[in-house]
Design a protein around this motif. Structure first.
Motif, short mmCIF file in Angstrom:
data_model
loop_
_atom_site.label_atom_id
_atom_site.label_comp_id
_atom_site.label_asym_id
_atom_site.label_seq_id
_atom_site.Cartn_x
_atom_site.Cartn_y
_atom_site.Cartn_z
N SER A 144 0.85 -1.19 0.00
CA SER A 144 0.00 0.00 0.00
C SER A 144 0.89 1.23 0.00
O SER A 144 2.09 1.16 0.27
CB SER A 144 -0.91 0.01 1.23
OG SER A 144 -0.13 0.06 2.43
N SER A 145 0.28 2.35 -0.34
CA SER A 145 1.02 3.62 -0.35
C SER A 145 0.07 4.73 0.08
O SER A 145 -1.07 4.81 -0.40
CB SER A 145 1.56 3.90 -1.75
OG SER A 145 2.17 5.19 -1.80
N THR A 146 0.54 5.58 0.97
CA THR A 146 -0.27 6.71 1.44
C THR A 146 0.38 8.04 1.08
O THR A 146 -0.03 9.08 1.58
CB THR A 146 -0.45 6.63 2.96
OG1 THR A 146 0.84 6.67 3.60
CG2 THR A 146 -1.16 5.35 3.38
N THR A 147 1.37 7.99 0.20
CA THR A 147 2.11 9.21 -0.13
C THR A 147 1.65 9.87 -1.43
O THR A 147 1.92 11.04 -1.67
CB THR A 147 3.61 8.91 -0.27
OG1 THR A 147 3.82 8.03 -1.39
CG2 THR A 147 4.15 8.24 0.99
N GLY A 148 0.97 9.11 -2.29
CA GLY A 148 0.58 9.65 -3.59
C GLY A 148 1.73 9.65 -4.58
O GLY A 148 1.57 10.12 -5.71
N LYS A 149 2.88 9.13 -4.18
CA LYS A 149 4.04 9.09 -5.07
C LYS A 149 4.05 7.78 -5.86
O LYS A 149 3.43 6.79 -5.43
CB LYS A 149 5.33 9.22 -4.25
CG LYS A 149 5.47 10.56 -3.55
CD LYS A 149 6.78 10.63 -2.77
CE LYS A 149 6.93 11.98 -2.08
NZ LYS A 149 8.19 12.08 -1.31
N PRO A 150 4.74 7.74 -7.01
CA PRO A 150 4.78 6.51 -7.82
C PRO A 150 5.27 5.31 -7.03
O PRO A 150 6.17 5.42 -6.19
CB PRO A 150 5.77 6.88 -8.94
CG PRO A 150 5.64 8.36 -9.07
CD PRO A 150 5.47 8.85 -7.66
N VAL A 151 4.66 4.17 -7.29
CA VAL A 151 5.05 2.91 -6.65
C VAL A 151 5.14 1.83 -7.72
O VAL A 151 4.52 1.94 -8.79
CB VAL A 151 4.05 2.49 -5.56
CG1 VAL A 151 4.13 3.42 -4.37
CG2 VAL A 151 2.63 2.46 -6.10
N SER A 152 5.91 0.78 -7.45
CA SER A 152 6.10 -0.30 -8.41
C SER A 152 5.83 -1.65 -7.78
O SER A 152 5.88 -1.81 -6.55
CB SER A 152 7.54 -0.27 -8.97
OG SER A 152 7.81 0.94 -9.64
N LEU A 153 5.54 -2.62 -8.62
CA LEU A 153 5.37 -4.00 -8.16
C LEU A 153 5.72 -4.94 -9.31
O LEU A 153 5.80 -4.53 -10.47
CB LEU A 153 3.94 -4.26 -7.68
CG LEU A 153 2.78 -4.10 -8.64
CD1 LEU A 153 2.63 -5.28 -9.61
CD2 LEU A 153 1.47 -3.95 -7.88
N THR A 154 5.93 -6.21 -8.97
CA THR A 154 6.21 -7.24 -9.97
C THR A 154 5.10 -8.28 -9.94
O THR A 154 4.77 -8.80 -8.87
CB THR A 154 7.56 -7.92 -9.71
OG1 THR A 154 8.62 -6.96 -9.82
CG2 THR A 154 7.81 -9.04 -10.71
N VAL A 155 4.52 -8.56 -11.08
CA VAL A 155 3.53 -9.63 -11.20
C VAL A 155 4.28 -10.90 -11.59
O VAL A 155 4.80 -10.98 -12.71
CB VAL A 155 2.46 -9.30 -12.26
CG1 VAL A 155 1.50 -10.47 -12.45
CG2 VAL A 155 1.70 -8.03 -11.88
N PRO A 156 4.37 -11.89 -10.70
CA PRO A 156 5.12 -13.11 -11.01
C PRO A 156 4.32 -14.03 -11.93
O PRO A 156 3.10 -13.89 -12.07
CB PRO A 156 5.33 -13.75 -9.63
CG PRO A 156 4.13 -13.31 -8.85
CD PRO A 156 3.84 -11.91 -9.32
N GLU A 157 5.01 -14.97 -12.54
CA GLU A 157 4.34 -15.92 -13.44
C GLU A 157 3.35 -16.79 -12.68
O GLU A 157 2.38 -17.27 -13.27
CB GLU A 157 5.39 -16.81 -14.12
CG GLU A 157 6.27 -16.05 -15.12
CD GLU A 157 7.18 -16.98 -15.91
OE1 GLU A 157 7.05 -18.22 -15.73
OE2 GLU A 157 7.99 -16.49 -16.71
N SER A 158 3.55 -16.97 -11.38
CA SER A 158 2.65 -17.81 -10.59
C SER A 158 1.38 -17.09 -10.17
O SER A 158 0.48 -17.70 -9.58
CB SER A 158 3.38 -18.32 -9.34
OG SER A 158 3.87 -17.23 -8.56
#
Length: 233
Positions: A200-214
């Motif tokens: 989660s993010s409460t800053t409003g700034k850009p965030v990233s994530l990785t969607v794994p093959e599983s």
């Protein structure tokens, strides 16, 4: 749901159009300059008027033209002048019988105008507006009326809007929420509902994530739009 930046952009774009139709453009031009120089708000109020779809919902879909009978291609003529080949291609199977085809064409041209305005201000916001459905029917409008924006549509096709995405809709890779709200959260689950990751993010700034093959399910709330990043662009 509307994004803060896009709401301001829509107002500025409307002001610019009105200014162009009037005898003077003072106030309209000022409004456009203010919006073009602004950036998405880093935070929203305690009672925000803009928020992503609730978890468990499906991603927003572009609005449909409708199921009313369509005017034959041979009847697609304006009251004055003529349509170009590309304009006729856009209008084909999109104009309900009895409707002025020029009005339908104007809708597509307004979509192109909006994308042109947004991409000048912030390219990520422009792509995100297509991903989220804020800019509707972008694909046909761009294909026939403003092909210079095809790269935006192509990138948006590989992104995710807020909502729940499952199975074949998931594409492994790295993604970035360029302009989330301050109530952004996400969850990834695998087979059998196994938790693979969340954040989660409460800053409003850009965030990233990785969607794994599983991954089998990806749920996002308040993050607005996830754009492909790196090799999966």
């Amino acid at each position: 749901m509307r994004h803060p930046f896009l709401a301001g952009a829509a107002v500025a774009l409307a002001a610019a159009v009105l200014a162009g139709c009037g005898s003077s453009g003072g106030s309209g031009d000022t409004g456009k300059e203010t919006a073009a120089g602004s950036k998405p708000s880093a935070a929203v109020s305690a009672t925000p008027s803009v928020a992503g779809p609730a978890a468990g919902t499906t991603a927003p879909q572009p609005q449909k033209t409708g199921t009313a009978p369509k005017a034959p291609a041979g009847e697609l003529t304006p009251a004055t002048g003529s349509f170009t080949k590309k304009q006729k291609e856009y209008l084909t199977d999109r104009v309900p019988k009895g409707m002025d085809p020029a009005a339908v064409l104007q809708t597509g041209q307004e979509t192109c105008d909006r994308l042109r305005y947004l991409v000048k201000a912030d390219r990520d916001i422009a792509v995100g507006s297509i991903v989220s459905g804020e800019v509707t029917d972008a694909k046909p409008a761009v294909a026939h009326l403003c092909p210079q924006h095809q790269d935006l549509v192509d990138e948006a096709a590989r992104g995710y809007a807020d909502g729940t995405h499952k199975g074949s809709a998931l594409r492994p890779g790295r993604y970035r929420a360029a302009s989330p709200t301050d109530a952004c959260s996400w969850q990834l689950t695998g087979a059998g509902g196994k938790a693979l990751g969340s954040g989660s993010s409460t800053t409003g700034k850009p965030v990233s994530l990785t969607v794994p093959e599983s991954a089998r399910t990806f749920t996002s709330t308040g993050c607005y739009a996830w754009l492909p990043q790196g090799d999966n662009r």
